[in-house]
Every structure is written in C-alpha cells, then in structure tokens.
Scaffold this active site. Structure first.
Site, short mmCIF file in Angstrom:
data_model
loop_
_atom_site.label_atom_id
_atom_site.label_comp_id
_atom_site.label_asym_id
_atom_site.label_seq_id
_atom_site.Cartn_x
_atom_site.Cartn_y
_atom_site.Cartn_z
N ASP A 1 8.34 -64.26 41.51
CA ASP A 1 7.39 -65.26 42.00
C ASP A 1 6.20 -64.57 42.67
OD1 ASP A 1 8.87 -67.48 41.25
OD2 ASP A 1 9.86 -67.70 43.19
N MET A 2 5.07 -65.29 42.76
CA MET A 2 3.92 -64.75 43.47
C MET A 2 3.72 -65.54 44.76
SD MET A 2 1.90 -62.28 43.45
CE MET A 2 1.70 -61.60 41.80
N ARG B 1 3.93 -65.77 33.83
CA ARG B 1 3.96 -67.19 34.20
C ARG B 1 2.65 -67.53 34.89
NH1 ARG B 1 8.84 -68.32 37.91
NH2 ARG B 1 9.94 -68.57 35.93
N ARG C 1 5.71 -78.57 48.16
CA ARG C 1 5.74 -79.68 47.19
C ARG C 1 5.16 -80.96 47.81
NH1 ARG C 1 7.10 -75.61 45.12
NH2 ARG C 1 4.87 -75.68 44.83
P1 FDA Z 1 -1.51 -80.25 39.73
O1 FDA Z 1 -1.16 -79.91 41.15
O2 FDA Z 1 -2.93 -80.53 39.43
O3 FDA Z 1 -0.60 -81.46 39.29
C1 FDA Z 1 -0.76 -82.14 38.06
C2 FDA Z 1 0.16 -83.35 38.05
O4 FDA Z 1 1.52 -82.92 38.14
C3 FDA Z 1 -0.01 -84.30 39.23
O5 FDA Z 1 -1.04 -85.23 39.00
C4 FDA Z 1 1.35 -84.93 39.29
O6 FDA Z 1 1.50 -85.91 38.29
C5 FDA Z 1 2.26 -83.79 38.97
N1 FDA Z 1 2.68 -83.05 40.17
C6 FDA Z 1 2.25 -81.83 40.56
N2 FDA Z 1 2.86 -81.44 41.70
C7 FDA Z 1 3.65 -82.45 42.05
C8 FDA Z 1 4.55 -82.64 43.13
N3 FDA Z 1 4.74 -81.73 44.08
N4 FDA Z 1 5.25 -83.81 43.19
C9 FDA Z 1 5.09 -84.75 42.23
N5 FDA Z 1 4.25 -84.62 41.17
C10 FDA Z 1 3.55 -83.48 41.09
N6 FDA Z 1 3.10 -71.31 42.86
C11 FDA Z 1 2.89 -70.12 43.48
O7 FDA Z 1 1.96 -69.99 44.28
N7 FDA Z 1 3.70 -69.05 43.17
C12 FDA Z 1 4.70 -69.12 42.26
O8 FDA Z 1 5.40 -68.14 42.03
C13 FDA Z 1 4.92 -70.37 41.61
N8 FDA Z 1 5.91 -70.51 40.68
C14 FDA Z 1 5.97 -71.66 39.93
C15 FDA Z 1 6.86 -71.75 38.86
C16 FDA Z 1 6.85 -72.86 38.04
C17 FDA Z 1 7.79 -72.92 36.88
C18 FDA Z 1 5.94 -73.94 38.30
C19 FDA Z 1 5.89 -75.15 37.42
C20 FDA Z 1 5.09 -73.88 39.38
C21 FDA Z 1 5.11 -72.76 40.21
N9 FDA Z 1 4.26 -72.68 41.32
C22 FDA Z 1 4.09 -71.46 41.94
C23 FDA Z 1 3.59 -73.90 41.84
C24 FDA Z 1 2.19 -74.07 41.28
O9 FDA Z 1 1.36 -73.05 41.76
C25 FDA Z 1 1.59 -75.43 41.68
O10 FDA Z 1 1.53 -75.50 43.07
C26 FDA Z 1 2.35 -76.62 41.14
O11 FDA Z 1 2.88 -76.38 39.88
C27 FDA Z 1 1.39 -77.83 40.99
O12 FDA Z 1 0.34 -77.52 40.13
P2 FDA Z 1 0.15 -78.17 38.65
O13 FDA Z 1 -0.29 -77.09 37.73
O14 FDA Z 1 1.37 -78.87 38.26
O15 FDA Z 1 -1.10 -79.11 38.75
#
Ligand code: FDA
Length: 302
Positions: free
Chosen positions: A128-129, A178, A283
């Site tokens: 993870d980052m 990732r 989250r």
């Molecule tokens: P965005 O935040 O724009 O969300 C798009 C849509 O997704 C929202 O409109 C909603 O519908 C849904 N959604 C997103 N978050 C939600 C939530 N919390 N509850 C409900 N619905 C939600 N970050 C990091 O800094 N270091 C890391 O190592 C990782 N590792 C990681 C692994 C994996 C597999 C994932 C999917 C994500 C991460 N992250 C992470 C988290 C990432 O950086 C980011 O904070 C979240 O994925 C939310 O960003 P989105 O790209 O989903 O877009």
C-alpha cells in the site's frame, strides 16, 4: 469523534460494511463468499504507523498465518480461481518503517519475510502507499525486493504531482501497479486539491500504465475511471488476464459483480483487524453521506 467511534462495537453496521471483522475467523467467510462469486481478493491486516518493534513483529506473524489461511482457502476453489487470485496488501508503516533509526530497512526485511512465504504459498503481495513523506522509501523497498520477487505490486496515488513520472518509470514488463486516487490529506505543494484535477491525473496515469508493458490494477469506484480502463483495454488489445479492476470491500458491490460477470478480473480489497479506526475514518471522509449515515446509526444506538 474518535471516542464515539471506538465505543461502538465493531459489529456496528457501518463498520461492518467496510471491515470484514476483527479476527481471521471472522474474515474467512467473507473471503470464501467473494471467491465463490468469481471475485479475487486482497486482504489487509489493519494497522499502521507503529513505533514499536514488537508490534511490527506481531504484524509479520499475523500476515504469515494469514497467507497460510488464504492459500488453503484458494485451494478450495477449482479453476478459474487460481492461487494468484489471493493477495495480501501491506503497509510498510505497520512493518516498522517509522521506527527510529533503521525503520525503512527493518520494514524492507519484514516485507522480504512476507514475500518469501507468499511465494511458497502462491499468494501475491502488494505494498500500500501511505502519505507522501513515505513514497520514496516505499518505492525503494519495492524496487529492491522486485529483484527477488518480480510479482511484488506497488500502489501509486494520482493526487500526487509526481505520479505521472512514477507511472512512466513503473510501467515496464511485468510491473504490477495499483493506481488509486489517494486517501491522505496532502498539502498543495505535492498534491492536486480539486477532485477534477485528481481524476484528470488518474486518467493520464491510467493511459500510461495501460499502454505500457506492466500489469495495471485499476483501483477505483469512479465510473469515469472504470470506463476508461475498459476503453483502453480494447484500444491496446489487453486481455482480461493482463490488468484488473479493484474496489474496496463494501463499496459498489453490484458494480464489482457486474465487472466479474462480464469477464473482467475483479479484485476486492478486504481489511480486517482491531485497528480499524484509521481505515474507517478515511472511508468516512471520502464521502460525507457515509458520515451522516454513521452518525444517525450512532444516535439510534445510544
Ligand atoms: P471517488 O472518491 O471519486 O469515488 C467515486 C465513487 O465511488 C463515489 O461517487 C461513490 O459512488 C463511490 N465511493 C468512493 N468512495 C466511497 C466510500 N468511501 N463510500 C461509499 N462510496 C464510495 N489509497 C491510498 O492512499 N493508498 C493506498 O494504498 C490505497 N489502496 C487502495 C486499494 C484499492 C483496491 C482501492 C479501491 C482503493 C485504495 N485506496 C488507497 C483508496 C483510494 O485512494 C481512494 O481514496 C478511494 O478508492 C476513493 O476513490 P475513487 O477512485 O473510488 O473515486
């Protein structure tokens, strides 16, 4: 807020939505259910920022047992669910990266121990980052260990200004990257602040990775990012075995299933453990609606 959160049992609805449980026993049925549905998994044993070497050692011990359990679970599922569908995700700060003195070296050695066990067990590892002060040390650890474990994955965050350059450097053959947007509060000197800028950067980084020779992991719930991944896969002739979609446990499960049922590789990141506070607050902060839901649940339980 922290006191209110930690007073609520982990069984509380909102916590259980994002966290699979506090123990491996609670995790197992969740993993089994996801694998049975055709989704792959990456499990994170929650914990971060340890400054206690005994705690880092205990985290390594838990991961070693976890890798054993996941490997056994994967063997319950015949093809097409193969061993590589089981992965662990690990934060170097949980392995001692912040320990005074030799923290990064200690964390790298702990990561080597986990990779050795994972290689024997047919399990993948992705690092993870965390916040931007650790990016260089984390990528250095991954680079060092990839000499021995070329399948070791790394995470990059599109909100950082540096990430496009990192993607260029990390898009070589076999490189599992990732791509996520980033979840920490970062200063404007290093990170884009507006959601639209972060998404634009995500799309530029995704294009670099998908047109490269590595193995991109499209970690986003954003329909714009998911669609871009699908479009780029068609444009570049990338089959479903050469990239994957990834989402967090509890977020957009119907979309996870749609992607898996459409033939895409879909991996779900599942956190478990007692140290859920930091993960949960990230989250909640991402989506104000989650916080409102949580506060309402809190009031109705009190
Ligand atoms: P965005 O935040 O724009 O969300 C798009 C849509 O997704 C929202 O409109 C909603 O519908 C849904 N959604 C997103 N978050 C939600 C939530 N919390 N509850 C409900 N619905 C939600 N970050 C990091 O800094 N270091 C890391 O190592 C990782 N590792 C990681 C692994 C994996 C597999 C994932 C999917 C994500 C991460 N992250 C992470 C988290 C990432 O950086 C980011 O904070 C979240 O994925 C939310 O960003 P989105 O790209 O989903 O877009």
């Amino acid at each position: 807020m922290k006191q209110a959160l930690t007073r609520v049992p982990v069984t509380a609805e909102i916590v259980r939505r994002f966290v699979a449980g506090e123990t491996r026993d609670e995790l197992v049925p969740v993993v089994r259910g996801l694998l049975a549905s055709g989704r792959m998994i990456s499990v994170d044993f929650l914990g971060e920022n340890t400054t206690d070497s005994a705690q880092a050692d205990a985290t390594v011990a838990e991961y070693l047992s976890l890798i054993n359990d996941l490997s056994a679970l994967a063997s319950e599922f015949p093809e097409p669910v193969a061993a590589a569908v089981v992965e662990v995700s690990v934060k170097l700060s949980a392995l001692g990266q912040a320990l005074p003195g030799y923290g990064p070296a200690v964390a790298t050695e702990h990561l080597r121990t986990l990779c050795t066990k994972a290689a024997e067990s047919g399990v993948w590892v992705t690092v993870d980052m965390e916040d931007h002060t650790t990016t260089d040390a984390t990528l250095a650890a991954v680079r060092e260990l990839r000499a021995e474990f070329p399948w070791l994955g790394a995470v990059v965050q599109s909100y950082l200004h540096r990430t496009e350059a990192d993607c260029r450097a990390l898009s070589g053959a076999g490189s599992r990257i990732r791509l996520c947007k980033g979840a920490y509060r970062e200063p404007h000197t290093v990170a884009y602040q507006r959601a639209s800028e972060v998404t634009d950067s995500y799309l530029r980084c995704l294009e670099l990775l998908m047109r490269g020779d590595g193995y991109p992991m499209v970690a986003s719930h954003d329909p714009v990012a998911i669609l871009a991944g699908e479009r780029l896969a068609i444009e570049t002739g990338r089959g479903a075995d050469r990239f994957e979609h990834q989402m967090l446990y509890g977020i957009r499960p119907a979309e996870q299933l749609r992607l898996a049922e459409s033939g895409y590789a879909m991996r779900v990141y599942i956190p478990y453990g007692t140290q859920w506070y930091g993960y949960l607050t990230r989250r909640l902060a991402e989506r104000p609606a989650n916080l409102g839901f949580f506060l309402r649940a809190l009031v109705s339980k009190s």
